[in-house]
Every structure is written in structure tokens, then in C-alpha cells.
Design an enzyme around this catalytic site. Structure first.
Site, PDB file in Angstrom:
ATOM      1  N   LYS A  54       8.127 -71.570  69.500  1.00  0.00           N
ATOM      2  CA  LYS A  54       8.477 -72.957  69.171  1.00  0.00           C
ATOM      3  C   LYS A  54       9.918 -73.259  69.594  1.00  0.00           C
ATOM      4  CE  LYS A  54       4.998 -72.980  65.599  1.00  0.00           C
ATOM      5  NZ  LYS A  54       4.626 -72.770  64.190  1.00  0.00           N
ATOM      6  N   GLN A 104       7.189 -72.057  58.369  1.00  0.00           N
ATOM      7  CA  GLN A 104       6.208 -71.170  58.983  1.00  0.00           C
ATOM      8  C   GLN A 104       5.372 -70.472  57.904  1.00  0.00           C
ATOM      9  OE1 GLN A 104       5.648 -70.810  62.406  1.00  0.00           O
ATOM     10  NE2 GLN A 104       3.866 -69.652  61.731  1.00  0.00           N
ATOM     11  N   ASP A 111       4.212 -80.666  61.097  1.00  0.00           N
ATOM     12  CA  ASP A 111       3.016 -79.813  61.098  1.00  0.00           C
ATOM     13  C   ASP A 111       1.790 -80.595  60.630  1.00  0.00           C
ATOM     14  OD1 ASP A 111       3.089 -77.247  62.087  1.00  0.00           O
ATOM     15  OD2 ASP A 111       3.983 -76.365  60.294  1.00  0.00           O
TER      16      ASP A 111
END
Ligand code: NAP
Length: 292
Positions: A52, A96, A119
Site C-alpha cells: 500500500k 490493517q 477501506d
């Protein structure tokens, strides 16, 4: 059979984003900024976060990585989330997953400001996706839809069978395939571990989206001729010939299934690169909203 090249598609999209970022910067606006919170040292999570950060560089974004040890308390993590919510220099951020067991993952997800939830995991964004309102869409499902769009794969009126009903892949991709318009308008069936006659149902599909997490789950006898097969699965299987000691295996038995397909995604190089790309698109969207 056409191989759907997620790696190339993702590279094209990142170039498009980078061009938009440069225009934005030329107009005196600051670069989009994506932050990531990483707890602990899980190998998979480290790899994803590194990818990322690399994608941010390719898109011309600022990125920051906030690392915490496994023993961080839930309260400390909530405080870190709140700091990012209130940081005007950050357009979007991710936490995460998975998180250590002593932390309530859902509580953390719900602490993220939905306007920065790139997300797309916050219930507000999940709800918006569900009823077709604009919002941040979960990255993997959005990446799959983008692949279908860019390869002009017809979906209207087609039977799409999704195998898997997780909150991050199966359910949201099924919703997106169901939406009216553009890539959507499909007749959607979702299968899961309690489904009876699963093979029979999958055999009826024009489009199969496999998100099971079981290597080689979809075999040739389950696929009708001319189907499109999207393989989301990425299971690490031991492989002594690789430096890493493992290789990624999809949910589809590629060798036997590919010759029957109109389109198929490989693993790796199919859905995976598109997931990160969707995160970049969501961050771009957050930055546009900031500038609007
Ligand atoms: P998950 O939460 O474990 O969900 C798996 C789903 O498969 C569940 O709904 C489960 O049914 C179903 N399932 C398991 N065994 C089955 C069986 N024998 N028959 C029918 N259905 C079965 O996994 P996920 O997070 O959705 O991820 C799925 C796969 O995609 C994993 O390999 C993951 O690593 C991969 N993935 C890849 C990306 C990417 O960017 N490429 C992103 C996300 C996930 P129940 O609900 O009944 O248990």
C-alpha cells in the site's frame, strides 16, 4: 479464453490517478494523504501494508505508517484512530486487520470517521453500498467490479454465483452485482458452507466469483463453458522452491478451469493488485471531497 490482467489494469489506473494528483498539485492543492495503522508484526499484514505504501508512491500520494506493538491496549488504539480522524492533513486511513485478540475489531472499525474510512468497512459505508448510495466501497469488491467494467464483460441479466459470504468480499460483491445499471443488473446467488447442491448451482453461473479461501475449490466440472471466473482466493501454500517458502493459491483449479472460460483472473496478478488500487481510488475520492 481471455486472461484478465489485474496487474496491468491496476498499473493503468495508478497512472490515471497520478496524472490527476499532479493536476491537483499544480492548482496549489496538497497531495492526497493515506495513513495506515499496523499493529504487531504479522508477515501477511507487513506485506500488504508495504504494498500500500508503494502504491501511494506510484500515485503521488503522501503516506504515513503508524506502527504499534501487539501489546497496545484497545484504549490506546482508539486514541490513535481518533487522532487520525481529527488530523486535517490525512484524507483517509486504514487499520490493517487482523488485530490482536484482546482488541475488539468491530469497535475499532466503528471508531473510524466514515468520511476517512477508505477501506469501506464502517457500517455507514457498508449500508451506503447496500442501498446504492455514494460512499467508500470495500476495496476487493470494488476492484472486481472495475475489472469487469474495463474488460467490458456483460453482467446485465447474467447469473452471477458468489461463493463466500464474508463482510469484506462475498456479501458486498454480491450487492454490487445486484445494483441497477452499468456493471450490475445480474441475477445473484450467494453460496456458503451450508449451501446444498453447491456444484450444481455454480454450474449454472455465467459469472463465478470465488471467495472461499480454499485452494482449488472450484473445479472444471463446476464451470459451464464460456463462463467468466473471478478468483479472489489467496491462500499461502508451502512451496520449498520459493525464496519466501510459500506461493499464493487461488480458489480455482486454474489449469483445468481456464480452458472452459471466456474470461478468468489468475492468482496472483488478478484481483489482488486491484484491491490495493481500489484503496488508492477511495483515497483520491476522499481528497476530492476535501477539495470540493
Ligand atoms: P472468509 O471470511 O473466511 O469467508 C470465506 C467464505 O467461504 C465464508 O462465507 C464460508 O462460508 C465460505 N466457505 C468456506 N468453506 C466453504 C465450503 N466448503 N463450501 C462453501 N463455502 C465455503 O474469507 P474472505 O475474507 O472472504 O476471503 C476469501 C478468500 O479471498 C481468502 O483466500 C482471502 O485470502 C482472499 N482475499 C483476497 C483478497 C485480495 O485482495 N485478493 C482480499 C480479501 C480476501 P461460511 O460463511 O458458511 O463459513
Amino acid at each position: 479464453m481471455t486472461l484478465i490482467d489485474g496487474k496491468q489494469t491496476a498499473a493503468d489506473i495508478k497512472k490515471e490517478i497520478a496524472a490527476e494528483v499532479e493536476k491537483m498539485v499544480a492548482q496549489g492543492k496538497r497531495r492526497p494523504h493515506l495513513a495506515a495503522i499496523l499493529v504487531g508484526h504479522d508477515g501477511g499484514s507487513e506485506t500488504y501494508v508495504a504494498s500500500k505504501v508503494k502504491a501511494c508512491r506510484e500515485c503521488g500520494f503522501e503516506s504515513s505508517l503508524l506502527r504499534f506493538e501487539d501489546n497496545i491496549t484497545e484504549a490506546e488504539l482508539l486514541k490513535a484512530v481518533d487522532d487520525l480522524n481529527n488530523n486535517p492533513e490525512v484524507d483517509g486511513f486504514i487499520v490493517q486487520l487482523p488485530l490482536p485478540r484482546h482488541i475488539d475489531e468491530q469497535r475499532i472499525i466503528e471508531a473510524v470517521n466514515p468520511a476517512k474510512d477508505v477501506d469501506g468497512f464502517h457500517p455507514i459505508n457498508v449500508g451506503k453500498l447496500s442501498i446504492g448510495l455514494p460512499g467508500f466501497r470495500s476495496a476487493t469488491p470494488a476492484g472486481i467490479i472495475e475489472l469487469l467494467r474495463r474488460y467490458h464483460i456483460p453482467t446485465r441479466g447474467k447469473h452471477c454465483v458468489v461463493i463466500g459470504r464474508s463482510n469484506i468480499v462475498g456479501k458486498p460483491v454480491a450487492q454490487l452485482m445486484l445494483h441497477k445499471g452499468d456493471v450490475g443488473d445480474a441475477t445473484v446467488t450467494i453460496c456458503h458452507s451450508a449451501s446444498e447442491n453447491l456444484s450444481e448451482i455454480v454450474r449454472q453461473a455465467d459469472i463465478i466469483i470465488a471467495a472461499v479461501g480454499r485452494p482449488g475449490f472450484v473445479t472444471a466440472d463446476m464451470v459451464k463453458d464460456g463462463a467468466t471466473v473471478i478468483d479472489v482466493g489467496t491462500t499461502r501454500v508451502p512451496d520449498a522452491t520459493r525464496k519466501s517458502g510459500f506461493r499464493l493459491s487461488g480458489d480455482v483449479d486454474f489449469e483445468s478451469v481456464a480452458p472452459k472460460c471466456a474470461y478468468i483472473t489468475p492468482v496472483p496478478g488478478g484481483v489482488g493488485p486491484m484491491t490495493i488500487c481500489s484503496l488508492m481510488l477511495n483515497t483520491m475520492q476522499a481528497a476530492r471531497q476535501r477539495n470540493a
